[in-house]
Design a protein around this motif. Structure first.
Motif, PDB file in Angstrom:
ATOM      1  N   ARG A  88     -18.841 -29.066 -27.450  1.00 37.90           N
ATOM      2  CA  ARG A  88     -19.581 -28.049 -27.283  1.00 37.90           C
ATOM      3  C   ARG A  88     -20.406 -28.031 -25.596  1.00 37.90           C
ATOM      4  NH1 ARG A  88     -23.738 -26.483 -31.476  1.00 37.90           N
ATOM      5  NH2 ARG A  88     -22.155 -25.197 -32.176  1.00 37.90           N
ATOM      6  N   GLY A  89     -20.723 -29.568 -25.453  1.00 35.26           N
ATOM      7  CA  GLY A  89     -21.454 -29.769 -24.178  1.00 35.26           C
ATOM      8  C   GLY A  89     -20.666 -29.250 -22.900  1.00 35.26           C
ATOM      9  N   LEU A  90     -19.550 -29.937 -22.811  1.00 37.44           N
ATOM     10  CA  LEU A  90     -18.775 -29.358 -21.640  1.00 37.44           C
ATOM     11  C   LEU A  90     -18.387 -27.807 -21.587  1.00 37.44           C
ATOM     12  CD1 LEU A  90     -16.769 -30.152 -19.314  1.00 37.44           C
ATOM     13  CD2 LEU A  90     -14.868 -30.568 -20.847  1.00 37.44           C
ATOM     14  N   VAL A  91     -18.097 -27.190 -22.540  1.00 36.91           N
ATOM     15  CA  VAL A  91     -18.056 -25.661 -22.892  1.00 36.91           C
ATOM     16  C   VAL A  91     -19.079 -24.958 -22.077  1.00 36.91           C
ATOM     17  CG1 VAL A  91     -17.612 -23.659 -24.157  1.00 36.91           C
ATOM     18  CG2 VAL A  91     -16.178 -25.688 -24.449  1.00 36.91           C
ATOM     19  N   PHE A  92     -20.463 -25.360 -22.634  1.00 31.71           N
ATOM     20  CA  PHE A  92     -21.360 -24.701 -22.161  1.00 31.71           C
ATOM     21  C   PHE A  92     -21.989 -25.279 -20.936  1.00 31.71           C
ATOM     22  CE2 PHE A  92     -22.297 -23.845 -26.640  1.00 31.71           C
ATOM     23  CZ  PHE A  92     -23.039 -22.751 -26.651  1.00 31.71           C
ATOM     24  N   GLY A  93     -21.596 -26.385 -20.509  1.00 36.25           N
ATOM     25  CA  GLY A  93     -21.837 -26.843 -18.877  1.00 36.25           C
ATOM     26  C   GLY A  93     -20.899 -25.913 -18.178  1.00 36.25           C
ATOM     27  N   LEU A  94     -19.765 -25.642 -18.391  1.00 42.09           N
ATOM     28  CA  LEU A  94     -18.829 -24.751 -17.563  1.00 42.09           C
ATOM     29  C   LEU A  94     -19.701 -23.357 -17.486  1.00 42.09           C
ATOM     30  CD1 LEU A  94     -15.185 -26.018 -18.723  1.00 42.09           C
ATOM     31  CD2 LEU A  94     -16.365 -26.185 -16.297  1.00 42.09           C
ATOM     32  N   TRP A  95     -19.702 -22.867 -18.870  1.00 41.81           N
ATOM     33  CA  TRP A  95     -20.171 -21.560 -18.905  1.00 41.81           C
ATOM     34  C   TRP A  95     -21.677 -21.186 -18.166  1.00 41.81           C
ATOM     35  CZ3 TRP A  95     -24.607 -19.923 -22.038  1.00 41.81           C
ATOM     36  CH2 TRP A  95     -24.846 -18.639 -22.093  1.00 41.81           C
ATOM     37  N   THR A  96     -22.589 -22.253 -18.163  1.00 43.57           N
ATOM     38  CA  THR A  96     -23.586 -21.907 -17.482  1.00 43.57           C
ATOM     39  C   THR A  96     -23.645 -21.840 -15.820  1.00 43.57           C
ATOM     40  OG1 THR A  96     -24.095 -24.137 -17.778  1.00 43.57           O
ATOM     41  CG2 THR A  96     -25.243 -22.934 -19.256  1.00 43.57           C
ATOM     42  N   ASN A 146     -29.221 -26.910 -17.517  1.00 42.10           N
ATOM     43  CA  ASN A 146     -28.180 -25.868 -18.264  1.00 42.10           C
ATOM     44  C   ASN A 146     -28.017 -26.357 -19.674  1.00 42.10           C
ATOM     45  OD1 ASN A 146     -27.705 -24.942 -15.738  1.00 42.10           O
ATOM     46  ND2 ASN A 146     -26.077 -26.021 -15.207  1.00 42.10           N
ATOM     47  N   ILE A 147     -27.976 -27.816 -20.127  1.00 38.01           N
ATOM     48  CA  ILE A 147     -27.697 -28.207 -21.445  1.00 38.01           C
ATOM     49  C   ILE A 147     -28.704 -27.793 -22.254  1.00 38.01           C
ATOM     50  CG2 ILE A 147     -27.092 -30.129 -22.616  1.00 38.01           C
ATOM     51  CD1 ILE A 147     -24.811 -28.970 -21.033  1.00 38.01           C
ATOM     52  N   ILE A 148     -30.139 -28.039 -21.953  1.00 38.46           N
ATOM     53  CA  ILE A 148     -31.103 -27.820 -23.000  1.00 38.46           C
ATOM     54  C   ILE A 148     -31.081 -26.398 -23.568  1.00 38.46           C
ATOM     55  CG2 ILE A 148     -33.662 -27.707 -23.117  1.00 38.46           C
ATOM     56  CD1 ILE A 148     -33.996 -30.211 -21.421  1.00 38.46           C
ATOM     57  N   THR A 149     -30.698 -25.386 -22.607  1.00 36.45           N
ATOM     58  CA  THR A 149     -30.983 -23.803 -22.934  1.00 36.45           C
ATOM     59  C   THR A 149     -29.825 -23.737 -23.493  1.00 36.45           C
ATOM     60  OG1 THR A 149     -30.108 -23.229 -20.727  1.00 36.45           O
ATOM     61  CG2 THR A 149     -32.643 -23.527 -21.385  1.00 36.45           C
ATOM     62  N   SER A 150     -28.545 -24.417 -23.646  1.00 32.54           N
ATOM     63  CA  SER A 150     -27.175 -24.086 -24.066  1.00 32.54           C
ATOM     64  C   SER A 150     -26.962 -24.969 -25.139  1.00 32.54           C
ATOM     65  CB  SER A 150     -26.233 -23.918 -23.106  1.00 32.54           C
ATOM     66  OG  SER A 150     -26.062 -25.015 -22.346  1.00 32.54           O
ATOM     67  N   PRO A 184     -22.103 -28.409 -10.969  1.00 31.53           N
ATOM     68  CA  PRO A 184     -21.446 -29.480 -11.323  1.00 31.53           C
ATOM     69  C   PRO A 184     -22.546 -30.256 -12.169  1.00 31.53           C
ATOM     70  CG  PRO A 184     -21.696 -29.812  -9.118  1.00 31.53           C
ATOM     71  CD  PRO A 184     -21.933 -28.584  -9.168  1.00 31.53           C
ATOM     72  N   GLY A 185     -23.806 -30.195 -11.831  1.00 33.74           N
ATOM     73  CA  GLY A 185     -24.506 -30.655 -12.762  1.00 33.74           C
ATOM     74  C   GLY A 185     -24.625 -30.451 -14.355  1.00 33.74           C
ATOM     75  N   GLY A 186     -24.457 -29.383 -14.644  1.00 34.28           N
ATOM     76  CA  GLY A 186     -24.287 -28.950 -16.179  1.00 34.28           C
ATOM     77  C   GLY A 186     -22.723 -29.347 -16.707  1.00 34.28           C
ATOM     78  N   ILE A 187     -21.997 -29.239 -15.892  1.00 33.79           N
ATOM     79  CA  ILE A 187     -20.560 -29.718 -16.357  1.00 33.79           C
ATOM     80  C   ILE A 187     -20.544 -31.158 -16.583  1.00 33.79           C
ATOM     81  CG2 ILE A 187     -18.141 -29.895 -15.713  1.00 33.79           C
ATOM     82  CD1 ILE A 187     -18.447 -27.591 -14.082  1.00 33.79           C
ATOM     83  N   VAL A 188     -21.219 -31.950 -15.655  1.00 32.83           N
ATOM     84  CA  VAL A 188     -21.337 -33.558 -15.726  1.00 32.83           C
ATOM     85  C   VAL A 188     -22.114 -33.872 -16.927  1.00 32.83           C
ATOM     86  CG1 VAL A 188     -22.157 -35.763 -15.031  1.00 32.83           C
ATOM     87  CG2 VAL A 188     -20.632 -33.806 -13.372  1.00 32.83           C
TER      88      VAL A 188
END
Length: 357
Positions: A28-36, A237-241, A175-179
């Protein structure tokens, strides 16, 4: 402005809940990182479009009218085309089958929906309050950078150029959210550890801006802002997703898949309140710095303090991720810090964790 923020804030929790319905915890982390990334694409497009409108013969009000029309049209597309869950379009998932089985076991219809939890119950979920307050400090850093950078840069550049340069910060947030999402998946969902690591790297960069911003050449400044955007964007990005989605699946409310929107709203709302009050300190600190001849130095040092405090609030969660085996898709992952003597004990724990129950 109040009503504008009120209605705009409804988008995050609802869309995060929809995404949580479609994507399982694993990966889920990578998917949400891309989405955000979508919000920062909007920031960048808005910065360049705003700069073009301000430097053109067009009325400045067009910078408001154009996104107004685009959002109105896109809301119609979302309402008519985006399904809330896979089940809405006939797709059966493991989660939907599990919910149907629980409903039948409870004497209800297989198509019955789980009951949504209340706000008070969502507040009581483990780690929700800690993440909410920590996110407030991280959001304050983001808002201060996002809103103050154009003002700071305008002292040396014209408004249109300053707007474009500050867009590099938003560009770095993508890229921060994706990484951050990818690394948190790679390390077994230990998202607090990854967030803390990124925040630790942010501190020295803020100190560079505090003491050397007026003498940093343009090109290194652009690189610095882009990298800082990456470090700030990842946790935001990750905290809110992904983190909100993880928190909403706590075993205490197992069987209810309708907690994600509430948890996301609490984290977003609490973060916005903290960030709003923190923003009030920025002009005061700037005036103090101006009086002492150091300009924005006190503002940057204030953001350093916010980074440290926000990361410290995640301390209990970080500790549990390091020394305990958090639940991951129904099985236990290996603790990063083994409890026992020597490698033999750690190996035994690993083998035990891999045995299906």
């Amino acid at each position: 402005q109040f009503f504008h923020g009120f209605f705009q804030a409804t988008g995050g929790p609802v869309n995060t809940a929809i995404m949580g319905n479609w994507y399982p915890k694993k990966g889920r982390g990578l998917v949400f990182g891309l989405w955000t990334c979508h919000q920062y694409v909007g920031d960048i497009v808005a910065a360049f479009a705003g700069a073009w409108i301000l430097s053109s013969p067009l009325d400045w009000r067009m910078a408001i009218v154009v996104p107004l029309l685009l959002n109105g049209l896109w809301s119609i597309v979302n309402l008519s085309c985006v399904p809330n869950t896979p089940r809405d379009i006939g797709i059966e998932t493991e989660e939907s089958r599990e919910q149907a089985a629980k409903a039948v076991a409870a004497g209800k219809s297989a198509d019955s929906e789980p009951q949504a939890i209340g706000i008070a119950q969502a507040f009581m979920l483990p780690n929700v309050m800690g993440y909410s307050i920590a996110f407030g400090f991280f959001k304050l850093i983001n808002y201060s950078m996002f809103f103050q950078l154009p003002v700071i840069l305008s002292a040396n550049f014209d408004p249109a150029t300053a707007n474009i340069i500050s867009a590099l910060y938003s560009f770095g947030m993508m890229p921060g959210g994706i990484v951050c999402g990818f690394l948190s998946d790679l390390y077994g969902g230990r998202r607090a550890c990854v967030i803390a690591t990124m925040m630790i790297f942010l501190v020295p960069l803020l100190l560079v801006l505090a003491f050397y911003m007026t003498v940093v050449p343009v090109v290194p400044l652009l690189v610095l802002l882009c990298f800082m955007g990456c470090l700030v964007g990842g946790p935001n990005n990750i905290i809110t997703s992904a983190v909100a989605a993880d928190l909403s699946e706590d075993p205490s409310i197992k069987g209810s898949s309708k907690a994600l929107g509430t948890v996301t709203g609490i984290i977003n709302g609490s973060g916005s309140v903290t960030a709003a009050f923190g923003q009030m300190a920025v002009p005061i600190l700037y005036q103090w710095g101006k009086a002492d001849g150091v300009a924005y130095r006190y503002v940057w040092l204030f953001l350093v303090a916010c980074t440290v405090v926000g990361t410290g609030l995640l301390g209990p969660k970080i500790y549990r991720e390091l020394v305990q085996a958090p639940d991951q898709e129904g099985s236990e992952t290996t603790p990063l810090v083994a409890k026992g003597n020597g490698y033999g004990t750690k190996g035994a724990e690993v083998n035990k964790a891999r045995v299906p129950v």
